[in-house]
Design an enzyme around this catalytic site. Structure first.
Site, PDB file in Angstrom:
ATOM      1  N   GLY A   1      37.040  15.909  -2.834  1.00 41.20           N
ATOM      2  CA  GLY A   1      37.202  15.819  -4.282  1.00 41.20           C
ATOM      3  C   GLY A   1      36.451  14.655  -4.899  1.00 41.20           C
ATOM      4  O   GLY A   1      36.742  14.252  -6.021  1.00 41.20           O
TER       5      GLY A   1
ATOM      6  N   CYS B   1       4.794  14.125   6.913  1.00 41.46           N
ATOM      7  CA  CYS B   1       3.950  13.059   6.354  1.00 41.46           C
ATOM      8  C   CYS B   1       2.765  12.756   7.272  1.00 41.46           C
ATOM      9  O   CYS B   1       1.725  12.294   6.810  1.00 41.46           O
ATOM     10  CB  CYS B   1       4.789  11.809   6.103  1.00 41.46           C
ATOM     11  SG  CYS B   1       5.899  12.029   4.688  1.00 41.46           S
TER      12      CYS B   1
ATOM     13  N   ASP C   1      33.524  23.584   7.390  1.00 37.87           N
ATOM     14  CA  ASP C   1      34.479  23.309   6.316  1.00 37.87           C
ATOM     15  C   ASP C   1      35.523  24.424   6.302  1.00 37.87           C
ATOM     16  O   ASP C   1      35.481  25.341   7.123  1.00 37.87           O
ATOM     17  CB  ASP C   1      33.752  23.157   4.981  1.00 37.87           C
ATOM     18  CG  ASP C   1      33.079  24.443   4.540  1.00 37.87           C
ATOM     19  OD1 ASP C   1      33.201  25.472   5.244  1.00 37.87           O
ATOM     20  OD2 ASP C   1      32.413  24.424   3.496  1.00 37.87           O
TER      21      ASP C   1
ATOM     22  N   PHE D   1      36.352  24.997  -0.675  1.00 38.17           N
ATOM     23  CA  PHE D   1      35.442  24.538  -1.725  1.00 38.17           C
ATOM     24  C   PHE D   1      34.615  25.690  -2.287  1.00 38.17           C
ATOM     25  O   PHE D   1      34.432  25.818  -3.499  1.00 38.17           O
ATOM     26  CB  PHE D   1      34.524  23.434  -1.176  1.00 38.17           C
ATOM     27  CG  PHE D   1      33.595  22.869  -2.203  1.00 38.17           C
ATOM     28  CD1 PHE D   1      34.036  21.921  -3.122  1.00 38.17           C
ATOM     29  CD2 PHE D   1      32.276  23.284  -2.279  1.00 38.17           C
ATOM     30  CE1 PHE D   1      33.173  21.412  -4.084  1.00 38.17           C
ATOM     31  CE2 PHE D   1      31.409  22.779  -3.244  1.00 38.17           C
ATOM     32  CZ  PHE D   1      31.864  21.845  -4.146  1.00 38.17           C
TER      33      PHE D   1
ATOM     34  N   CYS E   1       6.824   6.901   5.515  1.00 36.60           N
ATOM     35  CA  CYS E   1       7.593   7.821   6.369  1.00 36.60           C
ATOM     36  C   CYS E   1       6.757   8.212   7.583  1.00 36.60           C
ATOM     37  O   CYS E   1       5.555   8.404   7.488  1.00 36.60           O
ATOM     38  CB  CYS E   1       7.974   9.058   5.557  1.00 36.60           C
ATOM     39  SG  CYS E   1       8.878  10.301   6.492  1.00 36.60           S
TER      40      CYS E   1
ATOM     41  N   HIS F   1      10.935  17.164   5.417  1.00 41.46           N
ATOM     42  CA  HIS F   1      10.754  15.744   5.097  1.00 41.46           C
ATOM     43  C   HIS F   1      12.043  15.136   4.562  1.00 41.46           C
ATOM     44  O   HIS F   1      12.436  14.036   4.962  1.00 41.46           O
ATOM     45  CB  HIS F   1       9.632  15.576   4.069  1.00 41.46           C
ATOM     46  CG  HIS F   1       9.633  14.214   3.442  1.00 41.46           C
ATOM     47  ND1 HIS F   1       9.090  13.106   4.056  1.00 41.46           N
ATOM     48  CD2 HIS F   1      10.170  13.763   2.276  1.00 41.46           C
ATOM     49  CE1 HIS F   1       9.275  12.044   3.297  1.00 41.46           C
ATOM     50  NE2 HIS F   1       9.929  12.419   2.210  1.00 41.46           N
TER      51      HIS F   1
ATOM     52  N   CYS G   1       7.528  10.974   9.503  1.00 41.63           N
ATOM     53  CA  CYS G   1       7.945  12.323   9.898  1.00 41.63           C
ATOM     54  C   CYS G   1       6.723  13.214  10.139  1.00 41.63           C
ATOM     55  O   CYS G   1       5.611  12.898   9.705  1.00 41.63           O
ATOM     56  CB  CYS G   1       8.880  12.939   8.850  1.00 41.63           C
ATOM     57  SG  CYS G   1       8.075  13.730   7.444  1.00 41.63           S
TER      58      CYS G   1
ATOM     59  N   ASP H   1      27.919  14.631   4.466  1.00 37.35           N
ATOM     60  CA  ASP H   1      27.129  15.874   4.450  1.00 37.35           C
ATOM     61  C   ASP H   1      26.731  16.158   3.023  1.00 37.35           C
ATOM     62  O   ASP H   1      27.431  15.754   2.085  1.00 37.35           O
ATOM     63  CB  ASP H   1      27.950  17.074   4.943  1.00 37.35           C
ATOM     64  CG  ASP H   1      28.825  17.623   3.821  1.00 37.35           C
ATOM     65  OD1 ASP H   1      29.860  17.001   3.513  1.00 37.35           O
ATOM     66  OD2 ASP H   1      28.462  18.649   3.207  1.00 37.35           O
TER      67      ASP H   1
END
Lengths: 380, 380
Positions: free
Chosen positions: A220, A313, A96, A100, A308, A339, A310, A270
């Site tokens: 924004g 899990c 970025d 911000f 899930c 996770h 993953c 993001d």
């Protein structure tokens, strides 16, 4: 300009929703879109190794220019051979502009046409961030995608202020383009502002896209406004963006917003949400968010999310993760973040698959009915 | 008793040093000795996944009974199916008795013949830890090796106090044996005390080994006394331990102590040192300890230790890890702990190889000459 380092390839448009399946090609590999970008603020996605991020399918990370500028300083990153080598991540990186964070983190900031004067949140030292400075730092970092320096207007804000701000953001974009020294290696994306005013969103979209760039973002949004306002702004602004460029909705990362954004033609997202709520002991599940640190999980030997697949899990229980988080153990924070990131990466795979099958609106309804978008998990 | 769940197999005695190469067989696999056991105080080795610990060759972990008793409580661990399943570690686990933590962590403790009354370091609640209570909790945890409840006498201490204390420790051991409900599944090790008094060490070794047990430990060392005193005590006590049982030196984990302990016939070690100094930004290297958080590492793009082949040294630089630690990033603490644990596991592999080759004294001298035992890294 031809020969841009980042190129968007449109693969399919969902006949049901109009969402885009695409591929973004960068100097550090390609990734399918719509895509969620994990956030590695300080050159690390909190607690995660590069290998774990690769394994969950992350093709691009976001890192924050403001933080890296303040610490360790862009000179060290440049000396390391750029941010990819500094953090040992060989896939794409988006940085970025730092704007911000200057607006949200720094102390006593003052905005002028030149840029923003502020004091560091770390040590109170004085700095000025300008379009040229932001681009200079990002050129040092060597990210694949650099973001233009803009003002992320707060919500709510007056029409008059938002209009003056977006027009300055356009002038700042011109200065960003002019000072960019590595246009064949790093793609600069412009940012459409305009708050929640349809006329201003359209004005900004027209102004920003009048400058030919390899990608465009919407900034924004997701700054406190109602979701309906955000969706409305997407509907007003996205059609004005060129179809041959990736479209990035900044700061968006809740499951519902990711799906609704995709439906409205967004390609990239993001958000710090998965790691932030993970560190606070909350995890995404297919039936809504679970506060795993709650006492209800103390004797629960099931996985965080039974649906899930993953590694967290597969390997660990709610009771164990709750224990770790209650005991302030690093591994607990790591597991919850892991996770949550995996959950969003898997969600985006589902979204892309649904686009391919022309059924993204059906998927949205299925997820909503199952409770995936709920802030609180539904009892079985 | 025959049919003990933990059995020691002697493979080779180093002809140069007398050190033992062996194998300890447990209900959850076997591991070669001399071995270092990473410490997972709260059912997690700080920051590390079980898979990472397996990959670095850990065959056994230590976990702390006191901490698990206080949080999450042994009932939850028992409900999970025991500590192995609770933390998803399928290799061996040793639990301590909780005594050391009660003596060092708890508030307002009072020792009687019955046990120790104290207040929790977490919430001030009152508890009593006795031999029976310690064994009961460890039976619930289901560790492969349980430690007897003893008093770890502080250093320095009066001869008279140490004598009375070690004799009580012997009486407590008899109560531990009597209350152990799972002797065919969990091995109970006795602990030799006696401070730094040769006569008392020998008295304790004789008393403790008069009770036939599958293993014996030396406690009350590495508690502040000079290294020479510790080595002297090992030389006095180890010859009194039966050769067919593993010998565990509690709380020892610096590179020099691991090598010197092995030379004196020790088979097992544990220490929080690698993870503790890692979290403080200090790492082991072959040339001594490096304070990676120091400014000298800011622009250093080499690995933590050029002679190390761990994933951290393969993937990341000193400059990056320093940045992460300075920025309080979890991943930095994880990397420093990971490297340090790997370093000690690799050191123990070297020790075992040297025993096999009858050259452990040579290895000790080589390591010392290289700087491996130094508290401060030697400049190249």
């Amino acid at each position: 300009m031809s020969g841009w380092p980042v190129r968007y390839e449109l693969l399919h448009v969902c006949r049901q929703s109009g969402a885009r399946l695409g591929m973004v090609h960068t100097p550090h590999g390609s990734f399918e879109t719509p895509a969620f970008m994990p956030v590695g603020t300080q050159a690390t996605v909190k607690g995660m190794s590069p290998g774990e991020l690769r394994d969950m399918g992350a093709g691009i990370l976001l890192s924050n220019t403001y933080h890296l500028w303040m610490r360790p300083g862009q000179d060290i990153v440049r000396e390391a051979g750029g941010l990819h080598r500094f953090m040992n991540w060989d896939r794409a990186i988006l940085t970025d502009s730092g704007g911000f964070q200057v607006f949200s983190l720094a102390d006593r900031r003052r905005i002028t046409e030149e840029g923003v004067a502020f004091r560091s949140h770390l040590d109170g030292s004085r700095h000025v961030l300008t379009p040229e400075k932001s681009i200079g730092i990002q050129n040092d970092l060597g990210s694949d995608i650099m973001m233009a320096f803009d003002e992320c207007t707060p919500w709510p804000a007056e029409h008059d202020y938002v209009k003056r701000s977006l027009e300055r953001t356009t002038r700042w974009l011109e200065r960003c383009v002019a000072s960019h020294t590595r246009p064949h290696e790093q793609a600069l994306f412009g940012i459409v502002q305009g708050g929640t005013f349809a006329d201003l969103r359209k004005q900004s979209a027209r102004e920003i896209t009048s400058i030919d760039l390899p990608g465009y973002a919407l900034g924004g949004l997701s700054v406190g406004e109602p979701a309906a306002d955000m969706y409305h702004m997407l509907e007003e602004a996205v059609p004005l963006l060129p179809s041959g460029r990736p479209r990035y909705l900044m700061g968006v990362g809740s499951p519902d917003h990711l799906v609704e954004g995709s439906i409205r033609g967004i390609d990239m997202f993001d958000c710090v949400l998965p790691t932030r709520i993970g560190r606070n002991g909350t995890v995404f599940t297919a039936r809504g968010r679970l506060i795993v640190r709650d006492a209800t999980c103390a004797h629960d030997f099931g996985p965080l999310d039974p649906l899930c697949d993953c590694p967290v899990c597969r390997d660990h229980t709610r009771a164990y993760i709750r224990h770790l988080i209650k005991a302030n153990e690093m591994y607990g924070l790591r597991l919850a973040s892991w996770h949550n990131l995996y959950f969003l990466m898997a969600l985006m795979r589902q979204v892309r698959e649904a686009i391919r099958e022309d059924r993204l609106l059906d998927l949205r309804d299925e997820l909503r009915d199952r409770g995936t978008f709920d802030k609180k998990i539904r009892p079985l």
